[in-house]
Design an enzyme around this catalytic site. Structure first.
Site, PDB file in Angstrom:
ATOM      1  N   ASP A  82       0.828  -1.209   0.000  1.00  0.00           N
ATOM      2  CA  ASP A  82       0.000   0.000   0.000  1.00  0.00           C
ATOM      3  C   ASP A  82       0.869   1.270   0.000  1.00  0.00           C
ATOM      4  OD1 ASP A  82      -2.593   0.982   0.001  1.00  0.00           O
ATOM      5  OD2 ASP A  82      -2.624   1.272   2.179  1.00  0.00           O
ATOM      6  N   HIS A  83       0.493   2.235  -0.807  1.00  0.00           N
ATOM      7  CA  HIS A  83       1.105   3.578  -0.800  1.00  0.00           C
ATOM      8  C   HIS A  83       2.633   3.561  -0.790  1.00  0.00           C
ATOM      9  CE1 HIS A  83      -2.414   6.104  -0.437  1.00  0.00           C
ATOM     10  NE2 HIS A  83      -2.914   5.275   0.456  1.00  0.00           N
ATOM     11  N   HIS A 181      -7.571   9.613   4.885  1.00  0.00           N
ATOM     12  CA  HIS A 181      -7.001   8.621   5.811  1.00  0.00           C
ATOM     13  C   HIS A 181      -7.175   9.088   7.254  1.00  0.00           C
ATOM     14  CE1 HIS A 181      -4.325   7.785   2.158  1.00  0.00           C
ATOM     15  NE2 HIS A 181      -5.101   6.734   2.304  1.00  0.00           N
ATOM     16  N   GLY A 216      -9.320   5.462   2.535  1.00  0.00           N
ATOM     17  CA  GLY A 216      -9.924   6.126   3.690  1.00  0.00           C
ATOM     18  C   GLY A 216     -11.228   5.491   4.148  1.00  0.00           C
ATOM     19  N   ASN A 237     -10.249   0.423   1.159  1.00  0.00           N
ATOM     20  CA  ASN A 237      -9.086   0.295   2.044  1.00  0.00           C
ATOM     21  C   ASN A 237      -9.461   0.658   3.482  1.00  0.00           C
ATOM     22  OD1 ASN A 237      -7.754  -0.166  -0.333  1.00  0.00           O
ATOM     23  ND2 ASN A 237      -6.296   1.496  -0.113  1.00  0.00           N
ATOM     24  N   VAL A 238      -9.106  -0.233   4.403  1.00  0.00           N
ATOM     25  CA  VAL A 238      -9.420   0.004   5.819  1.00  0.00           C
ATOM     26  C   VAL A 238      -8.158  -0.242   6.640  1.00  0.00           C
ATOM     27  CG1 VAL A 238     -10.853  -0.681   7.767  1.00  0.00           C
ATOM     28  CG2 VAL A 238     -11.780  -0.849   5.443  1.00  0.00           C
ATOM     29  N   THR A 240      -6.937   2.443   9.673  1.00  0.00           N
ATOM     30  CA  THR A 240      -6.962   3.066  10.997  1.00  0.00           C
ATOM     31  C   THR A 240      -7.844   2.291  11.983  1.00  0.00           C
ATOM     32  OG1 THR A 240      -6.580   5.207   9.974  1.00  0.00           O
ATOM     33  CG2 THR A 240      -7.448   5.236  12.214  1.00  0.00           C
TER      34      THR A 240
HETATM   35  P1  13P Z   1      -8.045   4.535   6.777  1.00  0.00           P
HETATM   36  O1  13P Z   1      -6.810   4.448   7.620  1.00  0.00           O
HETATM   37  O2  13P Z   1      -8.743   5.840   6.882  1.00  0.00           O
HETATM   38  O3  13P Z   1      -8.949   3.368   6.999  1.00  0.00           O
HETATM   39  O4  13P Z   1      -7.567   4.482   5.245  1.00  0.00           O
HETATM   40  C1  13P Z   1      -6.893   3.345   4.800  1.00  0.00           C
HETATM   41  C2  13P Z   1      -6.302   3.529   3.468  1.00  0.00           C
HETATM   42  O5  13P Z   1      -6.832   4.200   2.609  1.00  0.00           O
HETATM   43  C3  13P Z   1      -5.028   2.843   3.216  1.00  0.00           C
HETATM   44  O6  13P Z   1      -4.580   2.994   1.923  1.00  0.00           O
END
Ligand code: 13P
Length: 291
Positions: A82-83, A181, A216, A237-238, A240
């Site tokens: 991711d990212h 995010h 997010g 995407n989850v 946090t």
């Molecule tokens: P959150 O942390 O807001 O759930 O977002 C996760 C995300 O987009 C990871 O790429």
């Protein structure tokens, strides 16, 4: 089953009007809880790591661990990076066994974003059956979610999105549509549904080619999730929420069992809490029974 890439499962999801959760892990206890939830719900699954946990455990160990768990369960699982902002590290993770890679060059001007995204897509397609995700526009941190939504220029432009997808050859596309995010400050965050719908129409109107990703996920209310799926979002995407679940459950367990000193029991409490959170997401996304 063996690990697979995300593209096929997300094309089926887009066509079937449901979505698949992409859950970030920072450790293997979360991994156990997420996989247990997906197996219980017979749901396809995307496990993702950001660069930090991938470097903490080592990319080869991370890929080997997720591959081992995938081979022991009857549902399709993808392992996604991711990212990642480093082209070389994207390539190294593809070589190590990740089956989906996100190159995030969204902070650069358009042409440089195209160049880096294409380089990673070309590499991943050459070395294996690995799909690639890239982002256009700014997915903000929570603090400036409203500012981003109000600043059109920071959201993905629909016509430029088509050009981006075509020139890069990416498999999954994450357009900035106002999601953020972290934990939203409001119960009903502003999201530009119309923009996602327009992008979906332009890219996938004549048949799904490039599934669309919603970043997010934490804190999006059910009606927002449903509407985003309806207009074309298929990977949610989850992250946090699962970090909070890990930390709060650990803290509460230790507070209640101060004299116990049994880490195995903390792991079980965390795994169960993560499983419950992920089962809720799977129900929300409609992916139960789709494995
Ligand atoms: P959150 O942390 O807001 O759930 O977002 C996760 C995300 O987009 C990871 O790429």
């Amino acid at each position: 089953m063996s690990l697979e890439n995300a593209k096929g499962m997300l094309i089926r999801a887009t066509q079937g009007k449901y979505a698949i959760g992409a859950f970030n892990i920072t450790d293997f206890t979360q991994l156990e809880g997420i996989v247990e939830a997906a197996v219980n719900k017979k749901s396809p699954l995307i496990i993702q790591t950001s660069v930090e946990p991938s470097k903490f455990y080592g990319r080869k160990m991370m890929a080997a661990a997720v591959r081992a768990i995938a081979e022991s369960v009857p549902i399709p699982i993808c392992l996604h990076l991711d990212h990642c902002t480093d082209v070389e590290y994207c390539k190294q993770c593809a070589d190590a066994g990740y089956t989906n890679i996100m190159i995030d060059a969204s902070k650069f001007p358009f042409e440089e974003n195209v160049r880096q995204s294409k380089e990673v897509a070309d590499y991943c397609h050459r070395v294996g059956d690995i799909s690639v995700e890239a982002e256009l526009g700014t997915v903000s941190g929570v603090e400036d979610q409203i500012k981003v939504v109000e600043d059109e220029a920071r959201l993905a432009n629909p016509n430029q999105s088509v050009e981006f997808v075509e020139r890069t050859g990416i498999d999954l596309f994450a357009p900035a549509i106002g999601t953020a995010h972290g934990v939203y400050k409001t119960k009903d965050p502003k999201v530009d549904f119309e923009r996602l719908g327009k992008i979906a129409q332009l890219i996938n109107g004549k048949g799904v080619r490039v599934p669309l990703v919603v970043h997010g996920g934490t804190g999006l209310p059910p009606h927002t999730v449903a509407k985003l799926i309806e207009v074309g979002g298929s990977k949610f995407n989850v992250s946090t929420e699962l970090k909070y679940t890990l930390i709060d459950t650990t803290f509460n367990y230790i507070t209640e069992h101060r004299e116990e000193y049994n880490p195995g029991k903390i792991n079980v409490a965390v795994k169960n809490a993560i499983r419950a959170a992920v089962e809720k997401w799977i129900d929300l996304l409609g992916s139960a029974g789709k494995a």
